[in-house]
Design a protein around this motif. Sequence first.
Motif, mmCIF file in Angstrom:
data_model
loop_
_atom_site.group_PDB
_atom_site.id
_atom_site.type_symbol
_atom_site.label_atom_id
_atom_site.label_comp_id
_atom_site.label_asym_id
_atom_site.label_seq_id
_atom_site.Cartn_x
_atom_site.Cartn_y
_atom_site.Cartn_z
ATOM 1 N N ASP A 158 -87.789 102.853 109.366
ATOM 2 C CA ASP A 158 -88.655 101.712 109.044
ATOM 3 C C ASP A 158 -89.268 101.083 110.287
ATOM 4 N N SER A 159 -88.827 101.513 111.450
ATOM 5 C CA SER A 159 -89.414 100.983 112.690
ATOM 6 C C SER A 159 -90.905 101.285 112.741
ATOM 7 N N GLY A 160 -91.660 100.323 113.244
ATOM 8 C CA GLY A 160 -93.106 100.527 113.351
ATOM 9 C C GLY A 160 -93.823 99.208 113.534
ATOM 10 N N PHE A 161 -95.121 99.295 113.491
ATOM 11 C CA PHE A 161 -95.980 98.125 113.642
ATOM 12 C C PHE A 161 -96.573 97.833 112.267
ATOM 13 N N TYR A 162 -96.272 96.648 111.729
ATOM 14 C CA TYR A 162 -96.688 96.293 110.380
ATOM 15 C C TYR A 162 -97.852 95.308 110.445
ATOM 16 N N LEU A 163 -98.877 95.627 109.699
ATOM 17 C CA LEU A 163 -100.093 94.826 109.719
ATOM 18 C C LEU A 163 -100.427 94.341 108.315
ATOM 19 N N CYS A 164 -100.758 93.064 108.225
ATOM 20 C CA CYS A 164 -101.231 92.471 106.987
ATOM 21 C C CYS A 164 -102.745 92.342 107.077
ATOM 22 N N ALA A 165 -103.424 92.509 105.971
ATOM 23 C CA ALA A 165 -104.884 92.401 105.967
ATOM 24 C C ALA A 165 -105.342 91.758 104.668
ATOM 25 N N TRP A 166 -106.572 91.212 104.708
ATOM 26 C CA TRP A 166 -107.154 90.665 103.489
ATOM 27 C C TRP A 166 -108.618 91.035 103.400
ATOM 28 N N GLY A 167 -109.127 91.012 102.171
ATOM 29 C CA GLY A 167 -110.543 91.231 101.920
ATOM 30 C C GLY A 167 -110.900 90.548 100.611
ATOM 31 N N ILE A 168 -112.197 90.291 100.425
ATOM 32 C CA ILE A 168 -112.639 89.651 99.188
ATOM 33 C C ILE A 168 -112.450 90.614 98.022
ATOM 34 N N SER A 169 -112.708 91.866 98.285
ATOM 35 C CA SER A 169 -112.442 92.915 97.318
ATOM 36 C C SER A 169 -112.194 94.173 98.111
ATOM 37 N N GLY A 170 -111.947 95.261 97.417
ATOM 38 C CA GLY A 170 -111.696 96.497 98.144
ATOM 39 C C GLY A 170 -112.938 97.089 98.755
ATOM 40 N N HIS A 171 -114.089 96.480 98.499
ATOM 41 C CA HIS A 171 -115.331 97.065 98.964
ATOM 42 C C HIS A 171 -116.036 96.206 99.992
ATOM 43 N N THR A 172 -115.331 95.254 100.534
ATOM 44 C CA THR A 172 -115.935 94.413 101.554
ATOM 45 C C THR A 172 -115.138 94.522 102.843
ATOM 46 N N GLU A 173 -115.591 93.785 103.819
ATOM 47 C CA GLU A 173 -114.972 93.820 105.136
ATOM 48 C C GLU A 173 -113.508 93.400 105.048
ATOM 49 N N ALA A 174 -112.667 94.082 105.806
ATOM 50 C CA ALA A 174 -111.250 93.753 105.863
ATOM 51 C C ALA A 174 -110.928 93.063 107.175
ATOM 52 N N PHE A 175 -109.998 92.103 107.115
ATOM 53 C CA PHE A 175 -109.595 91.345 108.292
ATOM 54 C C PHE A 175 -108.081 91.441 108.439
ATOM 55 N N PHE A 176 -107.654 91.654 109.678
ATOM 56 C CA PHE A 176 -106.252 91.944 109.933
ATOM 57 C C PHE A 176 -105.556 90.827 110.685
ATOM 58 N N GLY A 177 -104.233 90.709 110.428
ATOM 59 C CA GLY A 177 -103.392 89.845 111.224
ATOM 60 C C GLY A 177 -103.032 90.516 112.538
ATOM 61 N N GLN A 178 -102.240 89.809 113.331
ATOM 62 C CA GLN A 178 -101.894 90.307 114.663
ATOM 63 C C GLN A 178 -100.724 91.279 114.665
ATOM 64 N N GLY A 179 -100.099 91.466 113.533
ATOM 65 C CA GLY A 179 -99.075 92.492 113.427
ATOM 66 C C GLY A 179 -97.671 92.026 113.774
ATOM 67 N N THR A 180 -96.688 92.773 113.267
ATOM 68 C CA THR A 180 -95.275 92.553 113.581
ATOM 69 C C THR A 180 -94.696 93.863 114.079
ATOM 70 N N ARG A 181 -94.136 93.831 115.280
ATOM 71 C CA ARG A 181 -93.475 95.013 115.829
ATOM 72 C C ARG A 181 -92.024 94.976 115.380
ATOM 73 N N LEU A 182 -91.639 95.893 114.499
ATOM 74 C CA LEU A 182 -90.271 95.960 113.994
ATOM 75 C C LEU A 182 -89.542 97.134 114.637
ATOM 76 N N THR A 183 -88.409 96.846 115.227
ATOM 77 C CA THR A 183 -87.549 97.885 115.786
ATOM 78 C C THR A 183 -86.211 97.820 115.072
ATOM 79 N N VAL A 184 -85.849 98.908 114.432
ATOM 80 C CA VAL A 184 -84.557 98.986 113.748
ATOM 81 C C VAL A 184 -83.609 99.763 114.648
ATOM 82 N N VAL A 185 -82.478 99.145 114.953
ATOM 83 C CA VAL A 185 -81.541 99.761 115.910
ATOM 84 C C VAL A 185 -80.199 100.064 115.257
#
Lengths: 112, 112
Positions: A85-112
């Motif tokens: 599950d380790s990785g860089f997780y990004l959240c995004a939003w858009g008005i619909s699936g056919h318009t511009e998408a905007f992303f958050g700054q991400g979460t770096r998750l490291t599972v040890v």
Amino acid sequence: SQTIHQWPATLVQPVGSPLSLECTVEGTSNPNLYWYRQAAGRGLQLLFYSVGIGQISSEVPQNLSASRPQDRQFILSSKKLLLSDSGFYLCAWGISGHTEAFFGQGTRLTVV
Amino acid sequence: KQEVTQIPAALSVPEGENLVLNCSFTDSAIYNLQWFRQDPGKGLTSLLLIQSSQREQTSGRLNASLDKSSGRSTLYIAASQPGDSATYLCAVTGNYGQNFVFGPGTRLSVLP
């Protein structure tokens, strides 16, 4: 103007522990919301998307789940984390699936 | 299933050069194509969105073109600067649904 907030920025968790990542959007209503994962050296993989409160679509079977308890809140969870599950997780939003998408700054998750 | 590829995977150029990044997609039934920039450890910043009915979009030193029938898009960066160093990703949405399909990205280094 619209903004998207994602937290935490970094997270180190032991194998088997639970996970909760939160994403909120401001300045818009009824957005489409997305969770992506970016593994090292690989492209972005869509995990979940939501077109409304309580509506969650899963793109790949995995150890994760998503919820949308409020219109502008999207949560990514796991009951028991795996090393994979380790990785860089990004959240995004858009008005619909056919318009511009905007992303958050991400979460770096490291599972040890 | 839509697949997106980007060539080259990495590119290093001296400051001031004009350069072209390439994006290809297998299913030409797209609704739009978006170019993003990602700085190391950060989220994605939207650069340009091209609707399927458009041929190109311009923003400052950036120009993106779309040839939907051949499944290709190019991002042209004029007079490159060290601040342009980042990974550039393209993504498409299709008439099939809500989701962006991303390419693996091109890592650009502009040397001073």
